[in-house]
Design an enzyme around this catalytic site. Structure first.
Site, PDB file in Angstrom:
ATOM      1  N   ASP A 159      39.938  45.160  33.991  1.00 10.73           N
ATOM      2  CA  ASP A 159      38.814  44.384  34.531  1.00 10.73           C
ATOM      3  C   ASP A 159      37.717  44.150  33.204  1.00 10.73           C
ATOM      4  OD1 ASP A 159      37.043  43.108  36.715  1.00 10.73           O
ATOM      5  OD2 ASP A 159      36.015  45.111  36.467  1.00 10.73           O
ATOM      6  N   ALA A 160      36.786  43.090  33.523  1.00 16.11           N
ATOM      7  CA  ALA A 160      35.772  42.868  32.679  1.00 16.11           C
ATOM      8  C   ALA A 160      34.515  43.667  32.979  1.00 16.11           C
ATOM      9  CB  ALA A 160      35.457  41.273  32.325  1.00 16.11           C
TER      10      ALA A 160
END
Length: 225
Positions: A9-10
Site C-alpha cells: 500500500d502507499a
C-alpha cells in the site's frame, strides 16, 4: 526469501499521509487559518466517502469533489480545483516513513520485485514516487482511480497480478496498514498478508493477517530471517 514479489500500500505504509498538515498548507494559500475543528468537520464528510468509494458506491471523482463541496461554496472555488490544490500540497509535504528507504534498498539488492496497490489518486502517487526517489523500484504501480475499483475488490489485485506476469500467489506478500482494504483484500485474493500495525491494535476475527509488524524496520528484520 520466500517471496519473489512484495506488494505495498502507499499511504501510511511507505509514505506519511498527514492530511491535516496538507489541508493547513493548502488553505494558507487562501488566507484561511484551517483549524482542528475545521479538520474534524472535513473528516466527518471525508471518512464516509472513503468507505463508499472502497465499497464501490461512488467514483474517485465523486469522492474528490464531494469532500470539498462546503469549502468550494465558502471560497467560491470549484471543488475540483480545491482537490487538485490539496493533492499538490500533499506532494509538497510528502516524506517516506522511517525505514522505508532501507527496506526498499534491501529488497532491490536481493532481487525481490516490488509493486504498489493504492486507493490513493494518480496525481499524488506519481509525484510522490518521483520526489522520494522511489519511482525506479516499483513496477507495477496500480492506482484504484485508473482501474475503476478500489481495494479490497479482487479486480484491483487481479489487475496487479496480470501486470506482474501472473506469478504464483504463494510467492506474493501484500503489505499494508489498513485491515479493511489492504489485508482483507489480500486475504480474499489468496495472498499472504503483513499488517503494518503502527498503533498496536487488535484485529477482528474475520480479518487475520498472515504476519504483523509495528514498523517497516521490523518488517525488514523479519524478511531477513
Amino acid at each position: 526469501m520466500k517471496y519473489q514479489w512484495i506488494l505495498f500500500d502507499a499511504d501510511e505504509t511507505l509514505f506519511h499521509f498527514d492530511n491535516f498538515a496538507g489541508l493547513v498548507h493548502m488553505f494558507a494559500c487562501h488566507d484561511v487559518n484551517f483549524s482542528k475543528a475545521d479538520f474534524d468537520e472535513y473528516q466527518s464528510l471525508n471518512k464516509p466517502l472513503w468507505v463508499d468509494y472502497q465499497d464501490g458506491r461512488i467514483s474517485a471523482e465523486q469522492l474528490q469533489t464531494q469532500r470539498f463541496k462546503q469549502w468550494s461554496e465558502r471560497l467560491a472555488i470549484s471543488a475540483k480545483e480545491l482537490n487538485k490544490q490539496f493533492l499538490d500540497s500533499m506532494a509538497d509535504i510528502c516524506k517516506a516513513l522511517p525505514g522505508a528507504l532501507e527496506l526498499v534498498t534491501h529488497l532491490h539488492q536481493n532481487n525481490v520485485n516490488m509493486g504498489i496497490i493504492t486507493n490513493g489518486f494518480t496525481q499524488l502517487q506519481q509525484t510522490r514516487l518521483e520526489r522520494t526517489g522511489f519511482h525506479p523500484y516499483f513496477s507495477p504501480v496500480v492506482i484504484s482511480e485508473q482501474v475503476g475499483v478500489a481495494k479490497p475488490h479482487p479486480k484491483i489485485f487481479d489487475h496487479a497480478l496480470d501486470k506482474m506476469g501472473s506469478p504464483d500467489k504463494s510467492q506474493v506478500l501484500m503489505v499494508g496498514d489498513t485491515l479493511e482494504s489492504d489485508i482483507l483484500g489480500g486475504i480474499n485474493f489468496g495472498l499472504d498478508t503483513c499488517w503494518l500495525n503502527h498503533h498496536n491494535q487488535s484485529h477482528p476475527e474475520n480479518i487475520t493477517p498472515t504476519h504483523q509488524v509495528s514498523s517497516l524496520t521490523d518488517l525488514l528484520t523479519w524478511l531477513k530471517r
